[in-house]
Design a protein around this motif. Structure first.
Motif, mmCIF file in Angstrom:
data_model
loop_
_atom_site.group_PDB
_atom_site.id
_atom_site.type_symbol
_atom_site.label_atom_id
_atom_site.label_comp_id
_atom_site.label_asym_id
_atom_site.label_seq_id
_atom_site.Cartn_x
_atom_site.Cartn_y
_atom_site.Cartn_z
ATOM 1 N N GLN B 218 0.852 -1.188 0.000
ATOM 2 C CA GLN B 218 0.000 0.000 0.000
ATOM 3 C C GLN B 218 0.888 1.237 0.000
ATOM 4 O O GLN B 218 1.928 1.272 0.645
ATOM 5 N N GLY B 219 0.510 2.250 -0.734
ATOM 6 C CA GLY B 219 1.270 3.501 -0.777
ATOM 7 C C GLY B 219 0.937 4.258 -2.051
ATOM 8 O O GLY B 219 0.091 3.827 -2.839
ATOM 9 N N SER B 220 1.609 5.368 -2.281
ATOM 10 C CA SER B 220 1.398 6.107 -3.519
ATOM 11 C C SER B 220 2.052 5.338 -4.659
ATOM 12 O O SER B 220 2.980 4.550 -4.421
ATOM 13 N N PRO B 221 1.619 5.519 -5.910
ATOM 14 C CA PRO B 221 2.238 4.787 -7.023
ATOM 15 C C PRO B 221 3.755 4.986 -7.064
ATOM 16 O O PRO B 221 4.501 4.041 -7.311
ATOM 17 N N LYS B 222 4.176 6.202 -6.756
ATOM 18 C CA LYS B 222 5.613 6.502 -6.811
ATOM 19 C C LYS B 222 6.360 5.748 -5.708
ATOM 20 O O LYS B 222 7.410 5.117 -5.960
ATOM 21 N N SER B 223 5.815 5.797 -4.495
ATOM 22 C CA SER B 223 6.512 5.139 -3.383
ATOM 23 C C SER B 223 6.556 3.627 -3.578
ATOM 24 O O SER B 223 7.532 2.974 -3.224
ATOM 25 N N LEU B 224 5.501 3.080 -4.191
ATOM 26 C CA LEU B 224 5.503 1.629 -4.450
ATOM 27 C C LEU B 224 6.561 1.263 -5.475
ATOM 28 O O LEU B 224 7.269 0.258 -5.330
ATOM 29 N N ALA B 225 6.680 2.110 -6.507
ATOM 30 C CA ALA B 225 7.694 1.846 -7.534
ATOM 31 C C ALA B 225 9.085 1.944 -6.940
ATOM 32 O O ALA B 225 9.998 1.179 -7.308
ATOM 33 N N GLU B 226 9.210 2.833 -6.000
ATOM 34 C CA GLU B 226 10.534 3.010 -5.377
ATOM 35 C C GLU B 226 10.917 1.812 -4.526
ATOM 36 O O GLU B 226 12.092 1.613 -4.222
ATOM 37 N N GLN B 227 9.916 1.017 -4.133
ATOM 38 C CA GLN B 227 10.231 -0.183 -3.340
ATOM 39 C C GLN B 227 11.097 -1.153 -4.125
ATOM 40 O O GLN B 227 11.764 -2.017 -3.563
ATOM 41 N N LEU B 228 11.043 -1.016 -5.441
ATOM 42 C CA LEU B 228 11.861 -1.918 -6.271
ATOM 43 C C LEU B 228 13.309 -1.476 -6.315
ATOM 44 O O LEU B 228 14.145 -2.104 -6.967
ATOM 45 N N GLY B 229 13.653 -0.361 -5.651
ATOM 46 C CA GLY B 229 15.053 0.084 -5.536
ATOM 47 C C GLY B 229 15.468 0.971 -6.682
ATOM 48 O O GLY B 229 14.643 1.576 -7.369
ATOM 49 N N GLU B 230 16.778 1.042 -6.915
ATOM 50 C CA GLU B 230 17.352 1.963 -7.900
ATOM 51 C C GLU B 230 17.463 1.309 -9.267
ATOM 52 O O GLU B 230 18.117 1.841 -10.168
ATOM 53 N N GLU B 231 16.895 0.141 -9.412
ATOM 54 C CA GLU B 231 17.120 -0.606 -10.645
ATOM 55 C C GLU B 231 16.467 0.051 -11.860
ATOM 56 O O GLU B 231 15.547 0.859 -11.736
ATOM 57 N N THR B 232 17.019 -0.347 -13.021
ATOM 58 C CA THR B 232 16.494 0.114 -14.302
ATOM 59 C C THR B 232 16.032 -1.113 -15.075
ATOM 60 O O THR B 232 16.603 -2.204 -14.907
ATOM 61 N N LEU B 233 15.016 -0.903 -15.900
ATOM 62 C CA LEU B 233 14.502 -2.031 -16.681
ATOM 63 C C LEU B 233 14.826 -1.842 -18.156
ATOM 64 O O LEU B 233 14.662 -0.746 -18.709
#
Lengths: 408, 312
Positions: B218-233
């Motif tokens: 649960q969280g804002s879309p941005k904070s949830l995406a940040e849970q994945l760390g500094e990685e790039t796809l």
């Protein structure tokens, strides 16, 4: 209150706009009433129908020396004879045979008249010929005999066919009278044949077929409305998740039910007015639904069949299942109720259905309340208790089993 | 009451909400808070329990246990009084087909103590011209707008929008996005479910991801995406990758997945990984079609948490 009125209005509007509902609601009962009245009520265009008339001639023209009675009898015999290529004769004449006593025959024919099997009974009494001669010998109408022997005409005022026949018979008698006067060289306004008309239908005896069948057709309309309209609306609205939209608003199931019931009863009232107007103004029905008993029974009938509809909705899982159940119940309940034919003498298993069927009781009660059935075989309490029992049973099952939302 | 709601930090607070269907636990003691004047989105794959959760919050179903605090009132189920201030757009719900559009809205208005004039609602959902049309003659998009009109007829403080754009064309979807944005601008609270990740990302202030009846993030879309760390796809089309090439590919990235013919590589060292990828491409004679480099989004969060895409 406005929510209830809007639900009622929505129910009425939808029913009147949907063609299939409109068919069952208006077209079908009107069609049935029309067909039954035209076929069995014997009310239609002259020349295409035949009035059942009894002619009882008690005058002995040989001993009286005059044959006026034979002229009258001959005219009616002539009008009951088919001429090659012509339409069906206007009258179907029932006359006395040699083996039957004249008074007995008169009595049986009057009974037939009361039961709607005769349109009129015409009695030529003994002494009529002498009375005609006496009338013809008077210098003018003012000196006519005060109490001559009169031609007796018996009619039933609760039979539309009798009303029509009366007008025709009066015209025939007037024409015979005019010819006799002309033959005798009389051109004044004297009357040769004095006649007397007795209207016996108004005394509460049996009635015309239209009057007999109209309460049944009205009940059938309510019945079809309740049996198909109620579960159809509830179940289709549940399956199409129309009801679900209501339950996310402050509208409660109880208020929805009150609105729905109000709409349904209003539809029944509209249907009643349509059918009754058709019966009275087109087919000459004479019955009146003015008594508190008949109005109360109409409301009880509409409520009973609505409750029956809810019972079906409670037992069916889907709208199509509900319609199938209604179809299965429709025929036995309608035909084993006395709506179209008497139920006495049916096999035992059918009589069980008759006695369980609320339509039987409501029909009996309604016919009795409007005077088309003199005596009822069922006690008045039963007529009320059986439909009320069905209402209570249906309410109980509905409150426990009816699902107001699709199951998960 | 409305001013009291405005002062509160949240419009709805759910505590330990549970619902069983027979032996199956559809919702397993979930708790969350919906901030005032926000768009709160519940995401989850099919069978995650989000529909049951929505139905309990909308008042269609009663919870087995738990508590719902709405407009400052603690309840065990949504009451008729609370419904006066709630508007619900159901995921599936019909209207009487033989009623006219304005008749439907007038009827729904009669269910509430307060209601917006029908003409105003018709204008808001752009159905003024269809006011006299029977419901059965409306298109799918028009029916959905009518449903939104019915949901907003009482000028609700809390609006449930259960998959409001499913099955609609892009233009109709954008129209509904505008309506949601307008609600938010008027300090209304919106609880949304959707099958479109971009919709959740564009509209939501707060996202709650459910799976197997529980809340897993649960969280804002941005904070949830940040849970994945500094990685790039790094993504490219993944047709006809041999088993050996697939093995080699995983040697130079943090993680690799081939989902619906799209290969996604996760990396914390973009330059090194890109160089290795080009070399791998030459070695295996593999053309890197539709090559893109991006930061993780809500879809990636969802995928990493549930192992499934939202639209499977």
């Amino acid at each position: 209150m406005k929510d209830i009125l809007h639900i009622a209005r929505a129910h009425i509007t939808t029913a009147l706009r949907e063609r299939i509902t409109l068919f069952w609601f208006v077209v079908f009962p009107v069609f049935l009433l029309t067909i039954l009245s035209l076929i069995f009520g014997k009310v239609g265009n002259e020349g295409e129908i035949s009035f059942e008339i009894s002619l009882i001639n008690q005058e002995d023209s040989a001993s009286s020396g005059f044959a006026f009675s034979d002229v009258i009898a001959g005219a009616f015999h002539e009008m009951s004879t088919t001429v090659d290529g012509a339409l069906e004769p206007l009258f179907s004449l029932h006359t006395l045979d040699d083996a039957t006593d004249s008074d007995q025959f008169l009595e049986s024919e009057l009974t037939a008249l009361r039961r709607g099997r005769r349109a009129a009974v015409l009695l030529i009494p003994a002494g009529l010929n002498q009375a005609v001669v006496a009338n013809l010998l008077q210098p003018d109408a003012s000196t006519a005999l005060a109490d001559p022997v009169r031609l007796q005409l018996f009619m039933s005022d609760s039979n539309a066919a009798s009303t029509y026949a009366s007008q025709i018979i009066q015209q025939v008698l007037t024409e015979i009278d005019r010819r006799i006067l002309v033959e005798m060289g009389r051109f004044d306004d004297n009357q040769a044949i004095a006649s007397e008309t007795h209207w016996i239908g108004g005394e509460g005896e049996e009635t015309s077929y239209v009057d007999f069948v109209l309460p049944g057709i009205i009940l059938m309309g309510f019945f079809v409305n309740g049996l198909f309209g109620v579960p159809g609306t509830i179940l289709f609205n549940r399956d199409r998740k129309v009801l679900r939209r209501y339950w996310v608003t402050p509208l409660s199931v109880a208020r929805y039910l009150v609105g729905f019931g109000l709409g349904h009863l209003t539809l029944c009232a509209v249907q009643f007015v349509l059918l009754y107007s058709l019966g009275v103004f087109v087919f000459g029905a004479a019955i009146r639904f003015a008594s508190p008993a008949s109005i109360g029974l109409l409301i009880l009938a509409a409520t009973t069949f609505m409750a029956f509809g809810f019972l079906i909705a409670s037992l069916a899982k889907t709208a199509n299942g509900g319609m199938a159940t209604a179809n299965i119940l429709n025929m036995p309940m309608m035909f084993l109720s006395g709506l179209f034919f008497p139920t006495s003498g049916l096999p035992v298993f059918m009589m069980v259905i008759v006695y369980l069927n609320p339509v039987s009781y409501l029909l009996e009660g309604l016919r009795h309340s409007v005077g088309v059935q003199n005596s009822t075989l069922m006690p008045a309490l039963t007529i009320l208790l059986v439909p009320i029992g069905w209402i209570l049973l249906s309410s109980l099952v509905t409150s426990r089993r009816l699902k107001w939302d699709v199951e998960r | 009451m409305a001013s009291a709601t405005a002062k509160m930090a949240f419009t709805m607070k759910v505590s330990q909400l549970t619902k069983h269907y027979g032996q199956t636990k559809a919702v397993d003691g979930i708790s969350f808070t919906v901030p005032h004047a926000s768009v709160f989105t519940i995401l989850g794959p099919n069978g995650a329990g989000k529909t049951t959760t929505m139905e309990m919050l909308e008042g269609i179903r009663e919870p087995d246990s738990g508590e719902i605090e709405v407009f400052g009132e603690r309840l065990t189920k949504i009451t008729r009084s609370a419904k006066q201030r709630i508007g619900v757009l159901l995921q599936e719900g019909g209207f009487e087909p033989y009623l006219k559009v304005h008749e439907v809205l007038t009827m729904f208005a009669s269910f509430f103590h307060r209601a917006i004039p029908v003409g105003d609602i018709l204008a808001a959902v752009e159905l003024t011209e269809k006011s006299g049309a029977l419901v059965r003659t409306l298109s799918g998009g028009q029916k959905q707008r009518l449903a939104i009109g019915a949901a907003l007829i009482n000028d609700p403080d809390l609006v449930f929008l259960d998959e409001p754009t499913t099955g609609l064309d892009p233009q109709a979807r954008l129209n509904i996005w505008d309506i949601v944005s307008a609600l938010q601008a008027r300090d209304k609270t919106v609880i949304l479910t959707t099958h479109y990740m971009e919709e959740a990302e564009a509209l939501s202030d707060e996202v709650c991801i459910m799976d197997y009846g529980s809340i897993i993030a649960q969280g804002s879309p941005k904070s949830l995406a940040e849970q994945l760390g500094e990685e790039t796809l790094i993504e490219f089309r993944g047709l006809d990758v041999s088993a050996r090439a697939w093995e080699n590919l995983q040697l130079f990235c943090k993680a690799a997945r081939n989902d619906q013919m799209v290969i996604t590589l996760e990396t914390d060292h973009l330059t090194d990984t890109m160089e290795a990828l080009f070399a791998w491409s030459r070695t295996h004679d593999f053309k890197l079609r539709d090559l893109t480099v991006r930061q993780p989004n809500l879809e990636d969060v969802f995928l990493s948490l549930t192992g499934r895409r939202l639209r499977g």
